[in-house]
Design a protein around this motif. Structure first.
Motif, PDB file in Angstrom:
ATOM      1  N   VAL A  10      -7.126  21.324   6.146  1.00  0.00           N
ATOM      2  CA  VAL A  10      -5.811  20.741   6.390  1.00  0.00           C
ATOM      3  C   VAL A  10      -4.879  21.863   6.832  1.00  0.00           C
ATOM      4  O   VAL A  10      -4.885  22.948   6.238  1.00  0.00           O
ATOM      5  CB  VAL A  10      -5.228  20.083   5.112  1.00  0.00           C
ATOM      6  N   HIS A  11      -4.105  21.589   7.876  1.00  0.00           N
ATOM      7  CA  HIS A  11      -3.019  22.500   8.244  1.00  0.00           C
ATOM      8  C   HIS A  11      -1.855  21.643   8.720  1.00  0.00           C
ATOM      9  O   HIS A  11      -1.967  20.933   9.699  1.00  0.00           O
ATOM     10  CB  HIS A  11      -3.426  23.494   9.339  1.00  0.00           C
ATOM     11  N   GLU A  12      -0.772  21.712   7.967  1.00  0.00           N
ATOM     12  CA  GLU A  12       0.457  21.005   8.325  1.00  0.00           C
ATOM     13  C   GLU A  12       1.549  22.046   8.506  1.00  0.00           C
ATOM     14  O   GLU A  12       1.652  22.984   7.707  1.00  0.00           O
ATOM     15  CB  GLU A  12       0.886  20.027   7.228  1.00  0.00           C
ATOM     16  N   SER A  13       2.346  21.884   9.534  1.00  0.00           N
ATOM     17  CA  SER A  13       3.428  22.820   9.816  1.00  0.00           C
ATOM     18  C   SER A  13       4.551  22.063  10.498  1.00  0.00           C
ATOM     19  O   SER A  13       4.301  21.165  11.300  1.00  0.00           O
ATOM     20  CB  SER A  13       2.919  23.942  10.724  1.00  0.00           C
ATOM     21  N   ALA A  14       5.793  22.435  10.164  1.00  0.00           N
ATOM     22  CA  ALA A  14       6.942  21.802  10.813  1.00  0.00           C
ATOM     23  C   ALA A  14       8.128  22.756  10.790  1.00  0.00           C
ATOM     24  O   ALA A  14       8.304  23.512   9.823  1.00  0.00           O
ATOM     25  CB  ALA A  14       7.315  20.500  10.108  1.00  0.00           C
ATOM     26  N   ALA A  15       8.912  22.719  11.850  1.00  0.00           N
ATOM     27  CA  ALA A  15      10.158  23.489  11.879  1.00  0.00           C
ATOM     28  C   ALA A  15      11.114  22.869  10.866  1.00  0.00           C
ATOM     29  O   ALA A  15      11.266  21.648  10.811  1.00  0.00           O
ATOM     30  CB  ALA A  15      10.764  23.459  13.274  1.00  0.00           C
ATOM     31  N   ILE A  16      11.756  23.726  10.056  1.00  0.00           N
ATOM     32  CA  ILE A  16      12.662  23.226   9.021  1.00  0.00           C
ATOM     33  C   ILE A  16      14.067  23.810   9.157  1.00  0.00           C
ATOM     34  O   ILE A  16      14.899  23.637   8.270  1.00  0.00           O
ATOM     35  CB  ILE A  16      12.113  23.494   7.607  1.00  0.00           C
ATOM     36  N   GLY A  17      14.318  24.523  10.231  1.00  0.00           N
ATOM     37  CA  GLY A  17      15.647  25.078  10.434  1.00  0.00           C
ATOM     38  C   GLY A  17      15.603  26.362  11.227  1.00  0.00           C
ATOM     39  O   GLY A  17      14.569  26.725  11.791  1.00  0.00           O
ATOM     40  N   HIS A  18      16.743  27.041  11.225  1.00  0.00           N
ATOM     41  CA  HIS A  18      16.863  28.278  11.994  1.00  0.00           C
ATOM     42  C   HIS A  18      17.602  29.326  11.178  1.00  0.00           C
ATOM     43  O   HIS A  18      18.450  28.991  10.344  1.00  0.00           O
ATOM     44  CB  HIS A  18      17.629  28.015  13.299  1.00  0.00           C
ATOM     45  N   GLY A  19      17.273  30.561  11.447  1.00  0.00           N
ATOM     46  CA  GLY A  19      18.020  31.671  10.883  1.00  0.00           C
ATOM     47  C   GLY A  19      17.403  32.297   9.650  1.00  0.00           C
ATOM     48  O   GLY A  19      16.636  31.675   8.923  1.00  0.00           O
ATOM     49  N   ARG A  20      17.751  33.530   9.465  1.00  0.00           N
ATOM     50  CA  ARG A  20      17.245  34.309   8.330  1.00  0.00           C
ATOM     51  C   ARG A  20      17.699  33.706   7.002  1.00  0.00           C
ATOM     52  O   ARG A  20      16.935  33.672   6.038  1.00  0.00           O
ATOM     53  CB  ARG A  20      17.717  35.765   8.477  1.00  0.00           C
TER      54      ARG A  20
END
Length: 168
Positions: A33-43
């Motif tokens: 299983v590999h799930e990945s998603a963008a959750i925002g921006h910035g340090r």
């Protein structure tokens, strides 16, 4: 199946041989299983998400109850994760603490329906300033009832992995 107490886990061995394999190529003979998603921006977003993950936030945010031997995931921390009627014992096998990649992986202990390992992490991509939540796992059936449920357990793992990623 008897639910184990957190205090009963320290002497139990992991139920698989490929300890740490979520950090590299996943081993053959397992469901991956590999799930990945963008959750925002910035340090700042990365630091907030990393802190949440290390305090079991992916699990809790997905609706799981977490009982752990430490507030923050650390190598050797034992944890019982309860989702619905199922409680599963695990042990943290490694921690990621890189400037742009943080998280932890835990492995299954006796009493878990599956055998294998799961990595919960967040990654910061400086090239486009994006923060990603990631779950990587390898597993195979470890109990008669999970074998009997067959494809359903794989589907549940995918659904729960998506919930983990959305939780951060």
């Amino acid at each position: 199946m008897r639910r184990r107490a957190l205090s009963d886990l320290s002497d139990l061995p992991l139920t698989y041989a490929e300890v740490g394999a979520t950090a590299g190529p996943l081993p053959a003979g397992y469901h991956h299983v590999h799930e990945s998603a963008a959750i925002g921006h910035g340090r700042t977003r990365f630091e907030e998400a990393a802190a949440a993950v290390m305090r079991w936030g992916m699990l809790r945010g997905a609706g799981a109850r977490v009982e752990a031997t430490s507030e923050v995931a650390a190598v050797g921390s034992e944890v019982i994760v309860t989702l619905g009627p199922v409680s599963v014992p695990c042990r943290v096998v490694y921690v990621l603490d890189d400037p742009d990649h943080r998280g932890f992986a835990y492995g299954t202990l006796p009493g878990h329906a599956e055998t294998g390992e799961e990595l919960f992490a967040v990654r910061y991509d400086a090239a486009d300033d994006t923060v990603y939540a990631e779950v990587t796992a390898f597993s195979r059936h470890g109990a008669w009832w999970s074998r009997l449920a067959g494809p359903l357990t794989s589907l549940v793992q995918h659904v729960v992995s998506k919930r983990y990623v959305r939780a951060v």
